[in-house]
Design a protein around this motif. Structure first.
Motif, PDB file in Angstrom:
ATOM      1  N   ILE A 197     -10.686 -78.845 -16.282  1.00  0.00           N
ATOM      2  CA  ILE A 197     -11.731 -78.310 -15.420  1.00  0.00           C
ATOM      3  C   ILE A 197     -12.545 -77.306 -16.231  1.00  0.00           C
ATOM      4  O   ILE A 197     -11.993 -76.357 -16.798  1.00  0.00           O
ATOM      5  CB  ILE A 197     -11.136 -77.599 -14.180  1.00  0.00           C
ATOM      6  N   ALA A 198     -13.847 -77.502 -16.291  1.00  0.00           N
ATOM      7  CA  ALA A 198     -14.728 -76.583 -17.007  1.00  0.00           C
ATOM      8  C   ALA A 198     -14.940 -75.322 -16.173  1.00  0.00           C
ATOM      9  O   ALA A 198     -15.007 -75.384 -14.941  1.00  0.00           O
ATOM     10  CB  ALA A 198     -16.067 -77.251 -17.291  1.00  0.00           C
ATOM     11  N   GLY A 199     -15.029 -74.188 -16.851  1.00  0.00           N
ATOM     12  CA  GLY A 199     -15.274 -72.936 -16.142  1.00  0.00           C
ATOM     13  C   GLY A 199     -15.094 -71.743 -17.043  1.00  0.00           C
ATOM     14  O   GLY A 199     -15.179 -71.852 -18.264  1.00  0.00           O
ATOM     15  N   LYS A 200     -14.848 -70.593 -16.416  1.00  0.00           N
ATOM     16  CA  LYS A 200     -14.657 -69.370 -17.187  1.00  0.00           C
ATOM     17  C   LYS A 200     -13.539 -68.534 -16.580  1.00  0.00           C
ATOM     18  O   LYS A 200     -13.256 -68.620 -15.378  1.00  0.00           O
ATOM     19  CB  LYS A 200     -15.945 -68.557 -17.248  1.00  0.00           C
ATOM     20  N   ILE A 201     -12.934 -67.730 -17.435  1.00  0.00           N
ATOM     21  CA  ILE A 201     -11.901 -66.800 -16.993  1.00  0.00           C
ATOM     22  C   ILE A 201     -12.591 -65.499 -16.622  1.00  0.00           C
ATOM     23  O   ILE A 201     -13.343 -64.931 -17.417  1.00  0.00           O
ATOM     24  CB  ILE A 201     -10.858 -66.569 -18.102  1.00  0.00           C
ATOM     25  N   GLU A 202     -12.333 -65.028 -15.401  1.00  0.00           N
ATOM     26  CA  GLU A 202     -12.948 -63.788 -14.930  1.00  0.00           C
ATOM     27  C   GLU A 202     -12.031 -62.590 -15.108  1.00  0.00           C
ATOM     28  O   GLU A 202     -12.498 -61.469 -15.241  1.00  0.00           O
ATOM     29  CB  GLU A 202     -13.331 -63.920 -13.458  1.00  0.00           C
ATOM     30  N   ARG A 203     -10.728 -62.844 -15.060  1.00  0.00           N
ATOM     31  CA  ARG A 203      -9.753 -61.763 -15.161  1.00  0.00           C
ATOM     32  C   ARG A 203      -8.448 -62.345 -15.647  1.00  0.00           C
ATOM     33  O   ARG A 203      -8.183 -63.529 -15.477  1.00  0.00           O
ATOM     34  CB  ARG A 203      -9.567 -61.103 -13.790  1.00  0.00           C
ATOM     35  N   GLU A 204      -7.598 -61.486 -16.224  1.00  0.00           N
ATOM     36  CA  GLU A 204      -6.328 -61.952 -16.755  1.00  0.00           C
ATOM     37  C   GLU A 204      -5.242 -60.916 -16.490  1.00  0.00           C
ATOM     38  O   GLU A 204      -5.481 -59.718 -16.609  1.00  0.00           O
ATOM     39  CB  GLU A 204      -6.472 -62.176 -18.256  1.00  0.00           C
ATOM     40  N   ARG A 249     -15.795 -72.274  -7.174  1.00  0.00           N
ATOM     41  CA  ARG A 249     -14.618 -71.676  -6.572  1.00  0.00           C
ATOM     42  C   ARG A 249     -13.937 -70.764  -7.585  1.00  0.00           C
ATOM     43  O   ARG A 249     -13.900 -71.047  -8.764  1.00  0.00           O
ATOM     44  CB  ARG A 249     -13.671 -72.805  -6.156  1.00  0.00           C
ATOM     45  N   THR A 250     -13.378 -69.659  -7.091  1.00  0.00           N
ATOM     46  CA  THR A 250     -12.589 -68.751  -7.922  1.00  0.00           C
ATOM     47  C   THR A 250     -11.151 -68.777  -7.428  1.00  0.00           C
ATOM     48  O   THR A 250     -10.912 -68.584  -6.229  1.00  0.00           O
ATOM     49  CB  THR A 250     -13.139 -67.310  -7.855  1.00  0.00           C
ATOM     50  N   VAL A 251     -10.224 -69.038  -8.343  1.00  0.00           N
ATOM     51  CA  VAL A 251      -8.806 -69.156  -7.981  1.00  0.00           C
ATOM     52  C   VAL A 251      -7.945 -68.475  -9.041  1.00  0.00           C
ATOM     53  O   VAL A 251      -8.359 -68.328 -10.192  1.00  0.00           O
ATOM     54  CB  VAL A 251      -8.366 -70.637  -7.852  1.00  0.00           C
ATOM     55  N   TRP A 252      -6.762 -68.075  -8.653  1.00  0.00           N
ATOM     56  CA  TRP A 252      -5.770 -67.579  -9.595  1.00  0.00           C
ATOM     57  C   TRP A 252      -4.906 -68.746 -10.036  1.00  0.00           C
ATOM     58  O   TRP A 252      -4.444 -69.538  -9.200  1.00  0.00           O
ATOM     59  CB  TRP A 252      -4.890 -66.512  -8.942  1.00  0.00           C
ATOM     60  N   LEU A 253      -4.699 -68.878 -11.343  1.00  0.00           N
ATOM     61  CA  LEU A 253      -3.889 -69.963 -11.902  1.00  0.00           C
ATOM     62  C   LEU A 253      -2.751 -69.373 -12.732  1.00  0.00           C
ATOM     63  O   LEU A 253      -2.992 -68.529 -13.601  1.00  0.00           O
ATOM     64  CB  LEU A 253      -4.750 -70.865 -12.792  1.00  0.00           C
ATOM     65  N   PRO A 254      -1.519 -69.812 -12.484  1.00  0.00           N
ATOM     66  CA  PRO A 254      -0.386 -69.296 -13.248  1.00  0.00           C
ATOM     67  C   PRO A 254      -0.410 -69.807 -14.684  1.00  0.00           C
ATOM     68  O   PRO A 254      -0.565 -71.006 -14.927  1.00  0.00           O
ATOM     69  CB  PRO A 254       0.834 -69.838 -12.486  1.00  0.00           C
ATOM     70  N   LYS A 255      -0.258 -68.900 -15.635  1.00  0.00           N
ATOM     71  CA  LYS A 255      -0.280 -69.276 -17.048  1.00  0.00           C
ATOM     72  C   LYS A 255       0.828 -70.260 -17.392  1.00  0.00           C
ATOM     73  O   LYS A 255       0.682 -71.046 -18.330  1.00  0.00           O
ATOM     74  CB  LYS A 255      -0.154 -68.035 -17.927  1.00  0.00           C
ATOM     75  N   SER A 256       1.901 -70.260 -16.627  1.00  0.00           N
ATOM     76  CA  SER A 256       3.014 -71.171 -16.893  1.00  0.00           C
ATOM     77  C   SER A 256       2.669 -72.622 -16.576  1.00  0.00           C
ATOM     78  O   SER A 256       3.360 -73.535 -17.014  1.00  0.00           O
ATOM     79  CB  SER A 256       4.244 -70.751 -16.080  1.00  0.00           C
ATOM     80  N   GLN A 257       1.572 -72.854 -15.832  1.00  0.00           N
ATOM     81  CA  GLN A 257       1.202 -74.200 -15.400  1.00  0.00           C
ATOM     82  C   GLN A 257      -0.074 -74.731 -16.042  1.00  0.00           C
ATOM     83  O   GLN A 257      -0.415 -75.897 -15.863  1.00  0.00           O
ATOM     84  CB  GLN A 257       1.022 -74.230 -13.873  1.00  0.00           C
ATOM     85  N   VAL A 258      -0.809 -73.861 -16.736  1.00  0.00           N
ATOM     86  CA  VAL A 258      -2.125 -74.261 -17.252  1.00  0.00           C
ATOM     87  C   VAL A 258      -2.273 -73.903 -18.717  1.00  0.00           C
ATOM     88  O   VAL A 258      -1.488 -73.126 -19.265  1.00  0.00           O
ATOM     89  CB  VAL A 258      -3.260 -73.603 -16.432  1.00  0.00           C
TER      90      VAL A 258
END
Length: 61
Positions: free
Chosen positions: A11-18, A30-39
């Protein structure tokens, strides 16, 4: 040997926060939180690879 990447989507996009465990990702809609362990983030291509089930669950596809 099975192709385990076949169930991944990019999925193309950008990271807004980490945080230590997650990225807040925006795909332009859409803005979503994604777990680093899965992506996996590819900064050169600006894409996030993730299992298809996660992309559907987060309504990215």
């Amino acid at each position: 040997m099975p192709d385990y990447r076949s169930d991944l989507v990019d999925i193309a996009g950008k990271i807004e926060r980490e945080t230590d465990r997650a990225w807040r990702f925006n795909d332009g809609t859409r803005t979503v939180w994604l777990p680093k362990s899965q992506v996996e983030w590819d900064p050169d291509a600006r894409t996030m690879a993730m299992p298809e089930w996660l992309a559907r669950d987060k309504e990215l596809i």
